[in-house]
Motif scaffolding. Structure first.
Motif, PDB file in Angstrom:
ATOM      1  N   GLU A  62       0.819  -1.228   0.000  1.00 44.89           N
ATOM      2  CA  GLU A  62       0.000   0.000   0.000  1.00 44.89           C
ATOM      3  C   GLU A  62       0.851   1.276   0.000  1.00 44.89           C
ATOM      4  OE1 GLU A  62      -0.227  -2.467   2.230  1.00 44.89           O
ATOM      5  OE2 GLU A  62      -2.315  -2.908   2.762  1.00 44.89           O
ATOM      6  N   TYR A  63       2.098   1.184   0.477  1.00 38.63           N
ATOM      7  CA  TYR A  63       2.928   2.398   0.595  1.00 38.63           C
ATOM      8  C   TYR A  63       3.665   2.602  -0.738  1.00 38.63           C
ATOM      9  CZ  TYR A  63       5.624   6.073   2.847  1.00 38.63           C
ATOM     10  OH  TYR A  63       6.181   7.295   3.183  1.00 38.63           O
ATOM     11  N   TYR A  64       2.956   3.283  -1.652  1.00 41.29           N
ATOM     12  CA  TYR A  64       3.443   3.435  -3.042  1.00 41.29           C
ATOM     13  C   TYR A  64       4.588   4.440  -3.151  1.00 41.29           C
ATOM     14  CZ  TYR A  64       0.798   7.571  -2.264  1.00 41.29           C
ATOM     15  OH  TYR A  64       0.386   8.726  -1.695  1.00 41.29           O
ATOM     16  N   GLY A 176       7.173  16.805   3.193  1.00 41.62           N
ATOM     17  CA  GLY A 176       5.750  16.729   3.537  1.00 41.62           C
ATOM     18  C   GLY A 176       5.491  16.578   5.029  1.00 41.62           C
ATOM     19  N   ASN A 177       6.504  16.236   5.804  1.00 38.02           N
ATOM     20  CA  ASN A 177       6.290  16.105   7.244  1.00 38.02           C
ATOM     21  C   ASN A 177       6.440  17.431   7.987  1.00 38.02           C
ATOM     22  OD1 ASN A 177       7.780  12.891   6.916  1.00 38.02           O
ATOM     23  ND2 ASN A 177       5.622  13.253   7.320  1.00 38.02           N
ATOM     24  N   PHE A 178       6.665  18.515   7.237  1.00 38.31           N
ATOM     25  CA  PHE A 178       6.716  19.857   7.838  1.00 38.31           C
ATOM     26  C   PHE A 178       5.468  20.639   7.457  1.00 38.31           C
ATOM     27  CE2 PHE A 178      11.174  18.672   7.294  1.00 38.31           C
ATOM     28  CZ  PHE A 178      11.696  18.979   8.540  1.00 38.31           C
ATOM     29  N   ALA A 216      -2.367   3.737   2.293  1.00 36.99           N
ATOM     30  CA  ALA A 216      -0.912   3.910   2.438  1.00 36.99           C
ATOM     31  C   ALA A 216      -0.527   4.191   3.886  1.00 36.99           C
ATOM     32  CB  ALA A 216      -0.422   5.031   1.532  1.00 36.99           C
ATOM     33  N   TYR A 217      -1.457   4.812   4.636  1.00 39.60           N
ATOM     34  CA  TYR A 217      -1.152   5.184   6.026  1.00 39.60           C
ATOM     35  C   TYR A 217      -1.894   4.314   7.046  1.00 39.60           C
ATOM     36  CZ  TYR A 217       1.621   8.838   4.096  1.00 39.60           C
ATOM     37  OH  TYR A 217       2.612   9.503   3.405  1.00 39.60           O
ATOM     38  N   ASP A 218      -2.587   3.286   6.544  1.00 41.72           N
ATOM     39  CA  ASP A 218      -3.245   2.333   7.451  1.00 41.72           C
ATOM     40  C   ASP A 218      -3.304   0.997   6.724  1.00 41.72           C
ATOM     41  OD1 ASP A 218      -4.492   1.228   9.566  1.00 41.72           O
ATOM     42  OD2 ASP A 218      -6.399   2.312   9.339  1.00 41.72           O
ATOM     43  N   THR A 290       0.363  12.521  16.031  1.00 42.50           N
ATOM     44  CA  THR A 290       1.788  12.184  15.922  1.00 42.50           C
ATOM     45  C   THR A 290       2.442  12.621  14.607  1.00 42.50           C
ATOM     46  OG1 THR A 290       1.102   9.989  15.192  1.00 42.50           O
ATOM     47  CG2 THR A 290       1.743  10.219  17.502  1.00 42.50           C
ATOM     48  N   GLU A 291       1.641  12.817  13.542  1.00 41.71           N
ATOM     49  CA  GLU A 291       2.295  13.163  12.267  1.00 41.71           C
ATOM     50  C   GLU A 291       1.331  13.851  11.314  1.00 41.71           C
ATOM     51  OE1 GLU A 291       5.278  10.649   9.537  1.00 41.71           O
ATOM     52  OE2 GLU A 291       3.188  10.226   9.086  1.00 41.71           O
ATOM     53  N   ASN A 292       1.883  14.812  10.550  1.00 38.21           N
ATOM     54  CA  ASN A 292       1.220  15.327   9.354  1.00 38.21           C
ATOM     55  C   ASN A 292       2.065  14.908   8.165  1.00 38.21           C
ATOM     56  OD1 ASN A 292      -0.839  16.776  10.659  1.00 38.21           O
ATOM     57  ND2 ASN A 292       0.584  18.461  11.071  1.00 38.21           N
ATOM     58  N   SER A 293       1.418  14.494   7.104  1.00 38.36           N
ATOM     59  CA  SER A 293       2.146  14.182   5.872  1.00 38.36           C
ATOM     60  C   SER A 293       1.430  14.925   4.741  1.00 38.36           C
ATOM     61  CB  SER A 293       2.153  12.657   5.654  1.00 38.36           C
ATOM     62  OG  SER A 293       3.033  12.322   4.624  1.00 38.36           O
ATOM     63  N   TYR A 294       1.980  16.089   4.395  1.00 40.31           N
ATOM     64  CA  TYR A 294       1.326  16.951   3.391  1.00 40.31           C
ATOM     65  C   TYR A 294       1.458  16.356   2.008  1.00 40.31           C
ATOM     66  CZ  TYR A 294       0.514  20.654   6.746  1.00 40.31           C
ATOM     67  OH  TYR A 294       0.058  21.383   7.823  1.00 40.31           O
TER      68      TYR A 294
HETATM   69  C1  AVI Z   1       9.173   9.848   6.143  1.00 35.77           C
HETATM   70  N1  AVI Z   1       7.865  10.296   5.657  1.00 35.77           N
HETATM   71  C2  AVI Z   1       7.994  10.900   4.326  1.00 35.77           C
HETATM   72  C3  AVI Z   1       6.820   9.273   5.728  1.00 35.77           C
HETATM   73  C4  AVI Z   1       5.485   9.819   5.165  1.00 35.77           C
HETATM   74  O1  AVI Z   1       4.923   9.157   4.315  1.00 35.77           O
HETATM   75  O2  AVI Z   1       5.069  10.908   5.555  1.00 35.77           O
HETATM   76  C5  AVI Z   1       6.618   8.787   7.154  1.00 35.77           C
HETATM   77  C6  AVI Z   1       5.484   7.811   7.275  1.00 35.77           C
HETATM   78  N2  AVI Z   1       4.472   7.914   8.095  1.00 35.77           N
HETATM   79  C7  AVI Z   1       3.652   6.905   7.942  1.00 35.77           C
HETATM   80  N3  AVI Z   1       4.124   6.127   6.996  1.00 35.77           N
HETATM   81  C8  AVI Z   1       5.272   6.677   6.565  1.00 35.77           C
END
Ligand code: AVI
Length: 331
Positions: A62-64, A176-178, A216-218, A290-294
């Protein structure tokens, strides 16, 4: 009574007992977990266990992101290097290089073009940099690796390796994490280290259908959930916290208005957690963000680069335009 006879302690100021400064991890946890919307900064993901879990994510079906960007490099590495060099000799630096797994394709192209290349990977992890050096110097003859341990998000890093042209790689959609403001700050710091004509190769994950993003994120195997929960294991390991990690559920949300994926940890019920003297009370359903991924559009890429002192020169994407590799010139 003479002053000499006065009790000694009355005249010598007693220094207060020294208070040990908080570690960066403790400071981040204290600040983030006591905020109204509890947060933990994503850099906390990447201890040794978290870095290994992230490597596993990059191989999930899923993580393309990783394999799409790699395919773009595989198809266009020579073109990318030629465009960055513009007829000059190139030196290459990479921000947040980690083990530099995808970089080999670009370095091979640079060696094909100019016979040898200086490569300066920058990362906070000396172990990852050592691995990158060993791996690349044995796999790509002609590459001279000059690792640099630094936090490029905070400190300006000297990028000039003495070559006519610098190419700075910032790939994997790490930008994208900023937040957009912080992304501009980071790229501006990079820009300030470059000469006009030097280039930045920026990998950006693009806005796409919600189903693909959520998967991709789950992922079905729970790899991303484990990665997310590792942040609590880390606080248990390093700060002696007592999170019952099984009582927090991984959650991925697509926020279209902000153009970002969010990751949260949701408290399964009311619970109490202690970290040293700090006592935290979680309500059922309360989350730790815990995270943003723009995710980017053509417009937001051009905006980001322009704000940071760069001009987009060329772009390569996959056929579905899920991921873009952008070559930008320091203006
Ligand atoms: C490192 N970064 C680019 C990943 C993302 O997709 O934002 C971190 C990640 N978080 C969840 N899966 C991967």
């Amino acid at each position: 009574m003479s002053t000499l006879a006065a009790p000694l302690t009355a005249r010598i100021p007693i220094a207060p007992a020294p208070v040990a400064p908080l570690s960066p991890v403790a400071r981040a946890a204290l600040r983030g977990l006591t905020a109204q919307q509890r947060t933990l900064p994503p850099w906390l993901f990447y201890d040794a266990a978290g870095s290994a879990l992230f490597e596993r994510i990059t191989q999930l079906p899923e993580y393309y992101l990783t394999r799409t960007e790699r395919a773009i490099f595989a198809a266009h590495a020579d073109e990318i290097i030629a465009a960055a060099a513009g007829g000059e000799t190139l030196s290459i630096a990479e921000l947040g290089a980690g083990t530099a797994a995808k970089t080999g394709l670009l370095l091979e192209a640079a060696v094909r073009r100019q016979g040898s290349v200086i490569y300066r990977p920058v990362d906070v992890s000396p172990t990852a940099l050592e691995m990158a050096k060993r791996h690349l110097e044995s796999r790509v003859p002609g590459v001279l690796v000059e690792p640099q341990v630094a936090d490029y998000t905070r400190d300006p890093i000297p990028l000039d390796a003495g070559a006519a042209r610098m190419l700075v790689l910032y790939i994997g959609s790490s930008i994208g994490n900023f937040s957009p403001e912080d992304a501009v700050r980071v790229l501006r710091t990079v820009r300030d280290q470059l000469q006009p004509g030097d280039t930045l190769l920026l990998g950006t994950d693009m806005v796409k259908d919600e189903r693909t993003l959520l998967a991709a994120y789950d992922d079905a195997a729970g790899g991303t959930a484990e990665f997310n929960r590792n942040i609590l294991h880390r606080l248990n390991r390093e700060l002696g916290a007592d999170f019952d990690v099984t009582r927090f559920t991984h959650q991925a949300i697509w926020k279209a208005a902000e153009s970002r994926m969010e990751m949260h940890l949701v408290s399964n019920g009311p619970q109490r957690v202690t970290i040293d003297d700090l006592e935290l009370h979680f309500a059922a359903g309360e989350t730790i963000h815990t995270e943003n991924s723009y995710k980017f559009t053509q417009k937001s890429i051009v905006w980001l680069l322009k704000q940071s002192g760069f001009t987009l020169e060329q772009q390569w994407t996959d056929a579905k335009v899920w991921f873009a590799v952008n070559l930008a010139v320091a203006s």
